[in-house]
Design a protein around this motif. Structure first.
Motif, PDB file in Angstrom:
ATOM      1  N   VAL A  48       0.852  -1.209   0.000  1.00  0.00           N
ATOM      2  CA  VAL A  48       0.000   0.000   0.000  1.00  0.00           C
ATOM      3  C   VAL A  48       0.879   1.246   0.000  1.00  0.00           C
ATOM      4  CG1 VAL A  48      -1.689   1.321   1.340  1.00  0.00           C
ATOM      5  CG2 VAL A  48      -1.921  -1.165   1.137  1.00  0.00           C
ATOM      6  N   GLN A  49       1.918   1.230   0.843  1.00  0.00           N
ATOM      7  CA  GLN A  49       2.836   2.361   0.908  1.00  0.00           C
ATOM      8  C   GLN A  49       3.606   2.520  -0.409  1.00  0.00           C
ATOM      9  OE1 GLN A  49       2.760   4.417   3.343  1.00  0.00           O
ATOM     10  NE2 GLN A  49       4.419   5.759   2.688  1.00  0.00           N
ATOM     11  N   ALA A  50       3.949   1.400  -1.032  1.00  0.00           N
ATOM     12  CA  ALA A  50       4.690   1.437  -2.303  1.00  0.00           C
ATOM     13  C   ALA A  50       3.914   2.219  -3.361  1.00  0.00           C
ATOM     14  CB  ALA A  50       4.977   0.018  -2.788  1.00  0.00           C
ATOM     15  N   GLN A  51       2.603   1.998  -3.428  1.00  0.00           N
ATOM     16  CA  GLN A  51       1.785   2.715  -4.416  1.00  0.00           C
ATOM     17  C   GLN A  51       1.836   4.224  -4.166  1.00  0.00           C
ATOM     18  OE1 GLN A  51      -2.240   0.819  -5.002  1.00  0.00           O
ATOM     19  NE2 GLN A  51      -1.410  -0.628  -3.519  1.00  0.00           N
ATOM     20  N   LYS A  52       1.776   4.620  -2.890  1.00  0.00           N
ATOM     21  CA  LYS A  52       1.808   6.050  -2.551  1.00  0.00           C
ATOM     22  C   LYS A  52       3.136   6.678  -2.958  1.00  0.00           C
ATOM     23  CE  LYS A  52      -1.358   5.515   1.395  1.00  0.00           C
ATOM     24  NZ  LYS A  52      -1.487   5.539   2.871  1.00  0.00           N
ATOM     25  N   ILE A  53       4.227   5.953  -2.717  1.00  0.00           N
ATOM     26  CA  ILE A  53       5.562   6.479  -3.027  1.00  0.00           C
ATOM     27  C   ILE A  53       5.739   6.635  -4.537  1.00  0.00           C
ATOM     28  CG2 ILE A  53       8.033   5.862  -3.006  1.00  0.00           C
ATOM     29  CD1 ILE A  53       7.485   4.653  -0.181  1.00  0.00           C
ATOM     30  N   VAL A  54       5.246   5.663  -5.291  1.00  0.00           N
ATOM     31  CA  VAL A  54       5.366   5.717  -6.753  1.00  0.00           C
ATOM     32  C   VAL A  54       4.541   6.887  -7.304  1.00  0.00           C
ATOM     33  CG1 VAL A  54       4.803   4.486  -8.886  1.00  0.00           C
ATOM     34  CG2 VAL A  54       5.910   3.266  -7.013  1.00  0.00           C
ATOM     35  N   LEU A  55       3.334   7.049  -6.803  1.00  0.00           N
ATOM     36  CA  LEU A  55       2.495   8.165  -7.259  1.00  0.00           C
ATOM     37  C   LEU A  55       3.110   9.517  -6.892  1.00  0.00           C
ATOM     38  CD1 LEU A  55      -0.925   6.572  -6.409  1.00  0.00           C
ATOM     39  CD2 LEU A  55      -0.390   7.583  -8.637  1.00  0.00           C
ATOM     40  N   LYS A  56       3.695   9.584  -5.701  1.00  0.00           N
ATOM     41  CA  LYS A  56       4.332  10.836  -5.281  1.00  0.00           C
ATOM     42  C   LYS A  56       5.513  11.164  -6.188  1.00  0.00           C
ATOM     43  CE  LYS A  56       6.861  13.078  -1.530  1.00  0.00           C
ATOM     44  NZ  LYS A  56       7.473  12.923  -0.182  1.00  0.00           N
ATOM     45  N   LEU A  57       6.310  10.142  -6.517  1.00  0.00           N
ATOM     46  CA  LEU A  57       7.455  10.380  -7.400  1.00  0.00           C
ATOM     47  C   LEU A  57       6.987  10.893  -8.749  1.00  0.00           C
ATOM     48  CD1 LEU A  57      10.500  10.197  -7.977  1.00  0.00           C
ATOM     49  CD2 LEU A  57      10.122   7.839  -8.760  1.00  0.00           C
ATOM     50  N   TYR A  58       5.944  10.284  -9.288  1.00  0.00           N
ATOM     51  CA  TYR A  58       5.448  10.728 -10.594  1.00  0.00           C
ATOM     52  C   TYR A  58       4.961  12.172 -10.518  1.00  0.00           C
ATOM     53  CZ  TYR A  58       3.656  10.283 -15.287  1.00  0.00           C
ATOM     54  OH  TYR A  58       3.467  10.450 -16.634  1.00  0.00           O
ATOM     55  N   GLU A  59       4.332  12.506  -9.392  1.00  0.00           N
ATOM     56  CA  GLU A  59       3.790  13.857  -9.231  1.00  0.00           C
ATOM     57  C   GLU A  59       4.901  14.909  -9.156  1.00  0.00           C
ATOM     58  OE1 GLU A  59      -0.219  15.377  -7.110  1.00  0.00           O
ATOM     59  OE2 GLU A  59       1.172  14.245  -5.843  1.00  0.00           O
ATOM     60  N   VAL A  60       5.975  14.610  -8.434  1.00  0.00           N
ATOM     61  CA  VAL A  60       7.034  15.617  -8.283  1.00  0.00           C
ATOM     62  C   VAL A  60       7.907  15.743  -9.532  1.00  0.00           C
ATOM     63  CG1 VAL A  60       7.135  15.401  -5.775  1.00  0.00           C
ATOM     64  CG2 VAL A  60       8.697  14.037  -7.174  1.00  0.00           C
ATOM     65  N   LEU A  61       7.738  14.827 -10.485  1.00  0.00           N
ATOM     66  CA  LEU A  61       8.488  14.961 -11.739  1.00  0.00           C
ATOM     67  C   LEU A  61       8.152  16.270 -12.453  1.00  0.00           C
ATOM     68  CD1 LEU A  61       8.194  11.338 -13.175  1.00  0.00           C
ATOM     69  CD2 LEU A  61      10.310  12.475 -12.501  1.00  0.00           C
ATOM     70  N   LYS A  62       6.932  16.803 -12.202  1.00  0.00           N
ATOM     71  CA  LYS A  62       6.530  18.039 -12.885  1.00  0.00           C
ATOM     72  C   LYS A  62       7.159  19.275 -12.243  1.00  0.00           C
ATOM     73  CE  LYS A  62       2.229  18.414 -10.215  1.00  0.00           C
ATOM     74  NZ  LYS A  62       0.755  18.388 -10.271  1.00  0.00           N
ATOM     75  N   LYS A  63       7.841  19.047 -11.122  1.00  0.00           N
ATOM     76  CA  LYS A  63       8.491  20.166 -10.445  1.00  0.00           C
ATOM     77  C   LYS A  63       9.972  20.183 -10.806  1.00  0.00           C
ATOM     78  CE  LYS A  63       4.923  19.919  -6.928  1.00  0.00           C
ATOM     79  NZ  LYS A  63       4.565  19.658  -5.526  1.00  0.00           N
ATOM     80  N   SER A  64      10.829  20.445  -9.866  1.00  0.00           N
ATOM     81  CA  SER A  64      12.250  20.566 -10.199  1.00  0.00           C
ATOM     82  C   SER A  64      12.946  19.211 -10.137  1.00  0.00           C
ATOM     83  CB  SER A  64      12.925  21.512  -9.211  1.00  0.00           C
ATOM     84  OG  SER A  64      12.973  20.916  -7.930  1.00  0.00           O
ATOM     85  N   PRO A  65      14.050  19.039 -10.915  1.00  0.00           N
ATOM     86  CA  PRO A  65      14.855  17.811 -10.819  1.00  0.00           C
ATOM     87  C   PRO A  65      15.325  17.580  -9.386  1.00  0.00           C
ATOM     88  CG  PRO A  65      15.537  19.101 -12.724  1.00  0.00           C
ATOM     89  CD  PRO A  65      14.571  19.955 -11.951  1.00  0.00           C
TER      90      PRO A  65
END
Length: 335
Positions: free
Chosen positions: A213-230
């Motif tokens: 369950v936590q893994a899904q949250k971490i993956v979604l968060k990573l995808y979301e922050v890709l739109k911000k800074s490297p």
């Protein structure tokens, strides 16, 4: 765990029909290659075939009785004439095959028959594969070999030519999701898990695992922050990703979860919302889908698949993920 003939017949009816015909006609091959994805029942089928061969009182002449001493010992992994070879670390080594050959040069402990199974046969070193080849070229009478692999293309053609290949089919994701919901997995989570494994037991374990369950949250968060800074994406890698996905298999699963996000975005862009698997995140995914073109999403999927290939080639996981994040940002229209 699939154990009985009836259990496996529900998953692999074609394989079981072939077993039945071969046993009844006394035409079992001296060497088989079981090939198919993880979770399709290859190992269970190997055990089932071993029980059919050694069973004292086979039902209807082909099904193991599951009650005699031989069936019970094979189920418990301690039959003296049934040997299993698995990777020692990352590979199966020449010494393991030589040890097997020495064992098989002896007379069967309780009968003339002997059977060996090689799990992940594609992981044999070249020396181990060549040793096995000699073994297959000059088979001992009453000896049966069962090789198992998820990657038949990585096995020597000369070994393949000496084995009868049996292909294990996967359940469709739709059928798998149905089975999961019948086994108590939430209808919201079942389609996602059905994309990750064909093994019912493993899938149910995922559904009950807080780590998953936590893994899904971490993956979604990573995808979301890709739109911000490297920098923010790299911080997310260090703070969340690497702390959670520590083992190679965990990282591989993380990449699969990341790949499924991209697939969902593509489905949304193509107007096929009914095929998305992150059902709980549909609103967020629709926002993500508006921010990239179909070409960019396809490029992201290609980059993730390439990262999976590098992972299996034993590339350093940290370097691999840092390169992937940069690649995903390059192919993104996020601002």
């Amino acid at each position: 765990m699939v154990k009985t003939w009836e259990d496996l017949e529900g998953m692999q009816p074609v394989v079981l029909k072939m077993f039945k015909n071969s046993i009844l006609k006394d035409r079992l091959a001296h060497a088989y290659l079981f090939e198919g994805m993880k979770g399709t029942g290859k190992r269970e089928a190997g055990s089932l075939l071993a029980k059919s061969v050694f069973c004292h009182s086979p039902i209807q002449g082909y099904m193991p009785c599951e009650a005699c001493v031989n069936c019970k010992r094979i189920n418990n992994g301690n039959h003296p004439d049934v040997h299993i070879v698995e990777p020692d670390g990352l590979s199966i080594k020449k010494a393991q095959i030589q040890s097997l050959q020495e064992e098989f040069s002896k007379t069967g402990v309780e009968s003339k028959k002997k059977l060996y199974m090689i799990v992940h046969a594609d992981r044999m070193t070249s020396n181990a594969a060549n040793s096995l080849l000699k073994f297959l070229e000059e088979p001992h009478p009453h000896t049966m070999a069962i090789l198992m692999t998820e990657q038949a293309q990585r096995i020597l053609p000369t070994i393949l030519s000496r084995c009868q290949t049996i292909s294990f089919q996967t359940l469709s994701p739709e059928k798998m999701a149905e089975k999961l919901t019948m086994n108590g997995v939430s209808p919201q989570m079942a389609p996602l898990i059905a994309q990750l494994t064909n093994n019912i037991d493993e899938a149910i374990a995922y559904s009950q695992n807080d780590w998953f369950v936590q893994a899904q949250k971490i993956v979604l968060k990573l995808y979301e922050v890709l739109k911000k800074s490297p920098l923010e994406a790299m911080v997310a890698l260090q703070d969340d990703w690497f702390k959670h996905f520590k083992e190679k298999e965990q990282l591989d699963l993380g990449l699969d979860l990341l790949l499924l996000i991209s697939k969902d975005l593509l489905y949304i862009q193509l107007g096929k919302e009914g095929q998305i698997v992150y059902l709980n995140e549909k609103a967020r995914l629709e926002q993500f889908a508006l921010q990239s073109s179909s070409r960019q999403v396809s490029e992201q999927m290609t980059a993730i698949l390439e990262a999976k290939r590098k992972l299996h080639a034993n590339m350093n996981p940290q370097l691999l993920m840092e390169q992937l994040v940069l690649k995903l940002q390059e192919g993104s229209s996020f601002v």
